[in-house]
Design a protein around this motif. Structure first.
Motif, PDB file in Angstrom:
ATOM      1  N   MET A 174       0.857  -1.249   0.031  1.00 50.94           N
ATOM      2  CA  MET A 174       0.062  -0.074   0.067  1.00 50.94           C
ATOM      3  C   MET A 174       0.910   1.152  -0.067  1.00 50.94           C
ATOM      4  SD  MET A 174      -2.895   1.471   0.000  1.00 50.94           S
ATOM      5  CE  MET A 174      -4.416   1.293   0.713  1.00 50.94           C
ATOM      6  N   ARG A 175       1.955   1.352   0.693  1.00 48.58           N
ATOM      7  CA  ARG A 175       2.769   2.463   0.777  1.00 48.58           C
ATOM      8  C   ARG A 175       3.338   2.635  -0.654  1.00 48.58           C
ATOM      9  NH1 ARG A 175       6.669   1.172   5.783  1.00 48.58           N
ATOM     10  NH2 ARG A 175       4.869  -0.187   6.627  1.00 48.58           N
ATOM     11  N   GLN A 176       3.830   1.594  -1.476  1.00 46.81           N
ATOM     12  CA  GLN A 176       4.383   1.522  -2.421  1.00 46.81           C
ATOM     13  C   GLN A 176       3.277   2.099  -3.588  1.00 46.81           C
ATOM     14  OE1 GLN A 176       6.045  -2.327  -3.041  1.00 46.81           O
ATOM     15  NE2 GLN A 176       7.921  -2.066  -1.675  1.00 46.81           N
ATOM     16  N   PHE A 177       2.449   1.629  -3.425  1.00 45.67           N
ATOM     17  CA  PHE A 177       1.083   2.182  -4.355  1.00 45.67           C
ATOM     18  C   PHE A 177       0.968   3.645  -4.181  1.00 45.67           C
ATOM     19  CE2 PHE A 177      -3.303   2.877  -4.917  1.00 45.67           C
ATOM     20  CZ  PHE A 177      -3.287   2.710  -6.506  1.00 45.67           C
ATOM     21  N   LEU A 178       1.064   4.228  -2.860  1.00 44.31           N
ATOM     22  CA  LEU A 178       0.649   5.321  -2.733  1.00 44.31           C
ATOM     23  C   LEU A 178       1.586   6.359  -3.170  1.00 44.31           C
ATOM     24  CD1 LEU A 178      -1.036   5.305   0.651  1.00 44.31           C
ATOM     25  CD2 LEU A 178      -2.038   5.549  -1.338  1.00 44.31           C
ATOM     26  N   ILE A 179       2.873   5.951  -2.904  1.00 44.68           N
ATOM     27  CA  ILE A 179       4.124   6.724  -3.562  1.00 44.68           C
ATOM     28  C   ILE A 179       4.002   6.737  -4.867  1.00 44.68           C
ATOM     29  CG2 ILE A 179       6.905   6.838  -3.776  1.00 44.68           C
ATOM     30  CD1 ILE A 179       6.660   5.574  -0.651  1.00 44.68           C
ATOM     31  N   ALA A 180       3.787   5.692  -5.673  1.00 41.83           N
ATOM     32  CA  ALA A 180       3.786   5.723  -7.165  1.00 41.83           C
ATOM     33  C   ALA A 180       2.543   6.508  -7.702  1.00 41.83           C
ATOM     34  CB  ALA A 180       3.477   4.095  -7.465  1.00 41.83           C
ATOM     35  N   VAL A 181       1.383   6.589  -6.989  1.00 44.52           N
ATOM     36  CA  VAL A 181       0.376   7.522  -7.583  1.00 44.52           C
ATOM     37  C   VAL A 181       0.855   8.894  -7.171  1.00 44.52           C
ATOM     38  CG1 VAL A 181      -2.018   8.167  -7.058  1.00 44.52           C
ATOM     39  CG2 VAL A 181      -1.545   5.896  -7.169  1.00 44.52           C
ATOM     40  N   GLY A 182       1.460   9.531  -6.336  1.00 44.29           N
ATOM     41  CA  GLY A 182       1.709  10.845  -5.895  1.00 44.29           C
ATOM     42  C   GLY A 182       2.946  11.076  -6.995  1.00 44.29           C
ATOM     43  N   VAL A 183       3.838  10.331  -7.189  1.00 45.53           N
ATOM     44  CA  VAL A 183       4.728  10.506  -8.187  1.00 45.53           C
ATOM     45  C   VAL A 183       4.127  10.648  -9.448  1.00 45.53           C
ATOM     46  CG1 VAL A 183       6.942   9.890  -9.477  1.00 45.53           C
ATOM     47  CG2 VAL A 183       6.588   9.611  -6.926  1.00 45.53           C
ATOM     48  N   LEU A 184       3.364   9.953 -10.093  1.00 38.57           N
ATOM     49  CA  LEU A 184       2.703  10.344 -11.436  1.00 38.57           C
ATOM     50  C   LEU A 184       1.917  11.398 -11.429  1.00 38.57           C
ATOM     51  CD1 LEU A 184       1.686   6.205 -12.137  1.00 38.57           C
ATOM     52  CD2 LEU A 184       3.456   7.883 -13.040  1.00 38.57           C
ATOM     53  N   LEU A 185       1.162  11.728 -10.444  1.00 35.10           N
ATOM     54  CA  LEU A 185       0.429  12.951 -10.490  1.00 35.10           C
ATOM     55  C   LEU A 185       1.212  14.183 -10.700  1.00 35.10           C
ATOM     56  CD1 LEU A 185      -2.345  13.837 -10.172  1.00 35.10           C
ATOM     57  CD2 LEU A 185      -2.220  14.066  -7.512  1.00 35.10           C
ATOM     58  N   LEU A 186       2.378  14.140  -9.732  1.00 28.12           N
ATOM     59  CA  LEU A 186       3.050  15.563  -9.755  1.00 28.12           C
ATOM     60  C   LEU A 186       3.961  15.484 -10.963  1.00 28.12           C
ATOM     61  CD1 LEU A 186       4.389  15.315  -6.108  1.00 28.12           C
ATOM     62  CD2 LEU A 186       2.757  16.959  -7.167  1.00 28.12           C
ATOM     63  N   ALA A 187       4.321  14.295 -11.617  1.00 25.57           N
ATOM     64  CA  ALA A 187       4.849  14.128 -12.873  1.00 25.57           C
ATOM     65  C   ALA A 187       3.966  14.807 -14.027  1.00 25.57           C
ATOM     66  CB  ALA A 187       5.479  12.804 -13.162  1.00 25.57           C
ATOM     67  N   GLY A 188       2.867  14.408 -13.852  1.00 24.90           N
ATOM     68  CA  GLY A 188       1.830  14.874 -14.942  1.00 24.90           C
ATOM     69  C   GLY A 188       1.534  16.497 -14.991  1.00 24.90           C
ATOM     70  N   ALA A 189       1.669  16.792 -13.570  1.00 24.93           N
ATOM     71  CA  ALA A 189       1.099  18.356 -13.192  1.00 24.93           C
ATOM     72  C   ALA A 189       2.677  19.218 -14.055  1.00 24.93           C
ATOM     73  CB  ALA A 189       1.175  18.700 -11.865  1.00 24.93           C
TER      74      ALA A 189
END
Length: 144
Positions: free
Chosen positions: A88-103
């Motif tokens: 779950m931690r790894q998933f949340l980190i991946a989602v955060g990184v992808l969202l910030l990269a898209g932004a």
């Protein structure tokens, strides 16, 4: 048996507010890329009372800022106890990184909106995200 350690309340609150603000700004940048911008509030060329895109962007930024602060504070409280699984931690980190990269990718594109409107919309999104992230983190800490 290992002794349970706790994060200081101010550390959790600060991290949750920063996380909520970053997520709110990321959603603001992504929304502006797709036509949902707060800059529509300051345009004089529209004949509508308030453009629907600006209203949707306002609520979307507020919701993401609040939920980002709330969930970050909740996760930080439960992470100390070891209640969050590693996946779950790894998933949340991946989602955060992808969202910030898209932004970041969306922010690098040229904007068709005038510069003053972009600056005002960015400041409004920053303030709205900060207030809502603080409220979300505060409610999460009061609950816990």
């Amino acid at each position: 048996m290992a002794e349970t350690t706790f994060f200081p309340r101010r550390l959790i609150l600060g991290a949750a507010v920063i996380s909520g603000v970053l997520l709110a700004l990321a959603v603001h940048m992504l929304g502006a890329r797709y036509g949902l911008d707060l800059g529509g509030l300051w345009r004089s060329d529209t004949h509508e009372f308030m453009p629907a895109g600006a209203a949707i962007a306002w609520w979307l930024i507020a919701t993401v800022g609040f939920s980002g602060g709330y969930f970050t504070a909740s996760l930080m409280q439960s992470a100390v106890d070891g209640q969050i699984p590693q996946r779950m931690r790894q998933f949340l980190i991946a989602v955060g990184v992808l969202l910030l990269a898209g932004a970041g990718q969306a922010a690098s594109a040229p904007s068709p909106i005038p510069t003053v409107s972009v600056v005002l919309a960015g400041l409004a999104a920053l303030c709205l995200g900060a207030v809502m992230a603080f409220c979300g983190a505060h409610f999460a800490l009061r609950r816990g």
